[in-house]
Scaffold this active site. Structure first.
Site, PDB file in Angstrom:
ATOM      1  N   SER A  50      53.969  42.647  47.142  1.00 36.30           N
ATOM      2  CA  SER A  50      54.544  43.429  46.040  1.00 36.30           C
ATOM      3  C   SER A  50      55.869  44.049  46.496  1.00 36.30           C
ATOM      4  CB  SER A  50      53.578  44.548  45.647  1.00 36.30           C
ATOM      5  OG  SER A  50      53.485  45.470  46.732  1.00 36.30           O
ATOM      6  N   ASP A  83      54.710  39.406  44.155  1.00 39.63           N
ATOM      7  CA  ASP A  83      53.829  39.980  43.135  1.00 39.63           C
ATOM      8  C   ASP A  83      54.624  40.995  42.297  1.00 39.63           C
ATOM      9  OD1 ASP A  83      51.377  40.469  41.880  1.00 39.63           O
ATOM     10  OD2 ASP A  83      50.778  42.021  43.311  1.00 39.63           O
ATOM     11  N   ASP A 105      57.736  39.749  36.247  1.00 42.39           N
ATOM     12  CA  ASP A 105      56.898  40.467  35.295  1.00 42.39           C
ATOM     13  C   ASP A 105      57.778  41.134  34.250  1.00 42.39           C
ATOM     14  OD1 ASP A 105      55.203  41.987  33.834  1.00 42.39           O
ATOM     15  OD2 ASP A 105      54.351  43.115  35.510  1.00 42.39           O
ATOM     16  N   HIS A 198      44.962  47.124  37.265  1.00 45.14           N
ATOM     17  CA  HIS A 198      44.992  47.241  38.726  1.00 45.14           C
ATOM     18  C   HIS A 198      44.148  48.431  39.212  1.00 45.14           C
ATOM     19  CE1 HIS A 198      49.005  45.090  38.171  1.00 45.14           C
ATOM     20  NE2 HIS A 198      48.228  44.244  38.805  1.00 45.14           N
ATOM     21  N   SER A 235      39.977  42.393  41.100  1.00 42.10           N
ATOM     22  CA  SER A 235      39.012  42.847  42.099  1.00 42.10           C
ATOM     23  C   SER A 235      37.672  43.119  41.419  1.00 42.10           C
ATOM     24  CB  SER A 235      39.515  44.124  42.789  1.00 42.10           C
ATOM     25  OG  SER A 235      40.418  43.774  43.821  1.00 42.10           O
ATOM     26  N   ILE A 276      43.855  39.658  43.836  1.00 38.86           N
ATOM     27  CA  ILE A 276      42.904  40.594  44.445  1.00 38.86           C
ATOM     28  C   ILE A 276      43.610  41.415  45.526  1.00 38.86           C
ATOM     29  CG2 ILE A 276      40.805  40.767  45.853  1.00 38.86           C
ATOM     30  CD1 ILE A 276      39.845  38.159  44.485  1.00 38.86           C
ATOM     31  N   THR A 278      42.732  45.383  45.542  1.00 42.52           N
ATOM     32  CA  THR A 278      41.846  46.545  45.696  1.00 42.52           C
ATOM     33  C   THR A 278      40.621  46.249  46.563  1.00 42.52           C
ATOM     34  OG1 THR A 278      42.566  47.495  43.606  1.00 42.52           O
ATOM     35  CG2 THR A 278      40.384  48.143  44.367  1.00 42.52           C
TER      36      THR A 278
HETATM   37  P1  13P Z   1      43.330  44.549  41.855  1.00 45.22           P
HETATM   38  O1  13P Z   1      43.852  45.946  41.893  1.00 45.22           O
HETATM   39  O2  13P Z   1      42.200  44.395  40.893  1.00 45.22           O
HETATM   40  O3  13P Z   1      42.957  44.048  43.194  1.00 45.22           O
HETATM   41  O4  13P Z   1      44.500  43.604  41.308  1.00 45.22           O
HETATM   42  C1  13P Z   1      45.557  43.200  42.130  1.00 45.22           C
HETATM   43  C2  13P Z   1      46.662  42.554  41.363  1.00 45.22           C
HETATM   44  O5  13P Z   1      46.540  42.195  40.217  1.00 45.22           O
HETATM   45  C3  13P Z   1      47.925  42.364  42.080  1.00 45.22           C
HETATM   46  O6  13P Z   1      48.929  41.844  41.263  1.00 45.22           O
HETATM   47  O1  G3H Z   2      50.141  44.964  41.666  1.00 45.88           O
HETATM   48  C1  G3H Z   2      49.325  45.619  42.281  1.00 45.88           C
HETATM   49  C2  G3H Z   2      48.991  45.365  43.674  1.00 45.88           C
HETATM   50  O2  G3H Z   2      47.746  45.956  43.940  1.00 45.88           O
HETATM   51  C3  G3H Z   2      50.067  45.838  44.614  1.00 45.88           C
HETATM   52  O3  G3H Z   2      50.013  47.199  44.783  1.00 45.88           O
HETATM   53  O4  G3H Z   2      52.387  47.967  44.555  1.00 45.88           O
HETATM   54  O5  G3H Z   2      50.665  49.345  45.774  1.00 45.88           O
HETATM   55  O6  G3H Z   2      51.547  47.220  46.770  1.00 45.88           O
HETATM   56  P1  G3H Z   2      51.231  47.991  45.507  1.00 45.88           P
HETATM   57 ZN    ZN Z   3      49.013  42.470  39.263  1.00 41.37          ZN
END
Ligand code: 13P
Ligand code: G3H
Ligand code: ZN
Length: 361
Positions: A50, A83, A105, A198, A235, A276, A278
């Site tokens: 991310s 991501d 996104d 999320h 998750s 995934i 979390t």
């Molecule tokens: P979770 O928080 O359910 O693991 O989702 C992660 C996610 O969608 C990252 O883009």
């Molecule tokens: O998109 C959600 C993911 O869990 C990434 O989270 O932005 O805290 O790294 P983060």
């Molecule tokens: Zn996501």
């Protein structure tokens, strides 16, 4: 083995009817856990970073960790994916650092907090597709805004996502609009909104169809059978991990995630990438708490990180097995980025599924 694009990997997954978990990475231990699990079961891998991960670990460090993973695990195809890219520059700099796939996104504006309108999403996603396909990289777009069908709110738990209320039309991807969006943007994969969000607090009860709209997956797949669908917020927040976390001093209120059986149902209807983060965080953090409470004099970080890695590895392995990813790494012959770029240019990657599969087997 060369780094694989998301498009080639998901083409293979569609051909053989499996799904691929996309695990978020921020540090070496997470990379090693994901890769060790993949080796045990011969699974191809999606590592996703991310914007938060990029600023936490540094792009150069992330790229070096993935280079190292390729050398340690040469038999495993690895897709390195951005991501939730929020604008063109975020996607461009990811490509410069060796990412083979980016998510644009455009469901949110660049601030990551404001729901964007359709024309904005269409235009910015199309621009990123043009840029990425020139170099052979893949693009995931998102249509619909992640948030809760239970309370109608956006998701702010992870510090990104919409603030405030969303209406039902925003929270559920419209199948007709999805057809238009895919045709006009030429994305390689489409993330959809269907009630997942999320973080750990997705549902206050075991989800049924009223709050986890699996019918949306089926409807979109029926209209876009050649499009790879992506489930974010997937998750499962396993009860046993909540229990370990709470047993050793944590304070996580009872919560429910997306049941693995629902994801498996999604995979039967075109879901190919399952995000995934979390669950991996929770698996690791539960072990940190356990070590901290069971051995209060411990201060060697490895004594915390090793059981945390083992717990995350076990979780990743379970998902590879449950989604049918296991057994497929050795079946893939990776196409170089330049070959993917050539195929985008000559139009042979339209329609979506199948074009790169033949060479992948
Ligand atoms: P979770 O928080 O359910 O693991 O989702 C992660 C996610 O969608 C990252 O883009
Ligand atoms: O998109 C959600 C993911 O869990 C990434 O989270 O932005 O805290 O790294 P983060
Ligand atoms: Zn996501």
């Amino acid at each position: 083995m060369a780094r694989i694009t998301l498009r080639q990997l998901l083409d293979h997954a569609a051909e053989r009817q499996y799904g691929v978990p996309a695990f978020n990475i921020n540090n070496m231990e997470q990379v090693l856990a994901i890769m060790a699990a993949a080796r045990e079961v011969d699974a191809p891998v999606i590592l996703q970073a991310s914007r938060g991960a990029r600023s936490y670990a540094n792009d150069i460090m992330l790229a070096a960790m993935v280079d190292a993973a390729e050398r340690i695990y040469p038999e495993i195809p690895i897709c390195l994916h951005l991501d939730h890219g929020n604008e063109e520059a975020t996607c461009a700099t990811a490509l410069q650092h060796g990412f083979t796939s980016v998510m644009m996104d455009g469901s949110l504006e660049a601030d990551g907090k404001t729901a964007a309108d359709y024309d904005y999403n269409l235009a910015i996603t199309r621009r990123v597709v043009d840029m990425a396909h020139w170099v052979g990289a893949s693009v995931e777009g998102e249509l619909g805004v992640l948030g809760s069908l239970e309370h109608g709110g956006g998701e702010q738990e992870d510090g990104h996502g919409v603030e405030g209320a969303l209406d039902q039309a925003q929270l559920l991807t419209d199948p007709d609009q999805a057809v238009d969006f895919v045709n006009r943007t030429k994305v390689d994969a489409l993330a959809i909104a269907m009630g997942t969000s999320h973080g750990a607090y997705k549902f206050s009860r075991r989800p049924d169809g009223a709050i986890l709209a699996m019918n949306i997956v089926r409807e979109i797949h029926a209209r876009l059978p050649d499009t790879h669908l992506v489930m974010h917020g997937s998750s499962s927040v396993p009860q046993e991990l909540q229990e370990i976390f709470n047993e050793f001093g944590g304070a996580m209120p009872q919560t429910w995630g997306v049941p693995v059986e629902e994801i498996q149902a999604g995979i039967r209807h075109g879901v190919r990438k399952v995000n995934i983060d979390t669950d991996c965080r929770l698996a690791m953090a539960a072990q940190f708490r356990k070590v901290a409470q069971q051995n209060r004099s411990e201060f060697d970080p490895r004594k915390f990180l090793k059981p945390a890695m083992d717990a995350m590895k076990a979780l990743c392995r379970e998902r590879y097995e449950a989604f049918g990813t296991a057994g497929n790494a050795s079946r893939i012959k990776v196409l170089p980025l330049a070959e993917m770029a050539r195929r985008y240019r000559n139009g042979s990657l339209d329609p979506q599924i199948g074009a790169s599969v033949q060479a992948a087997q």
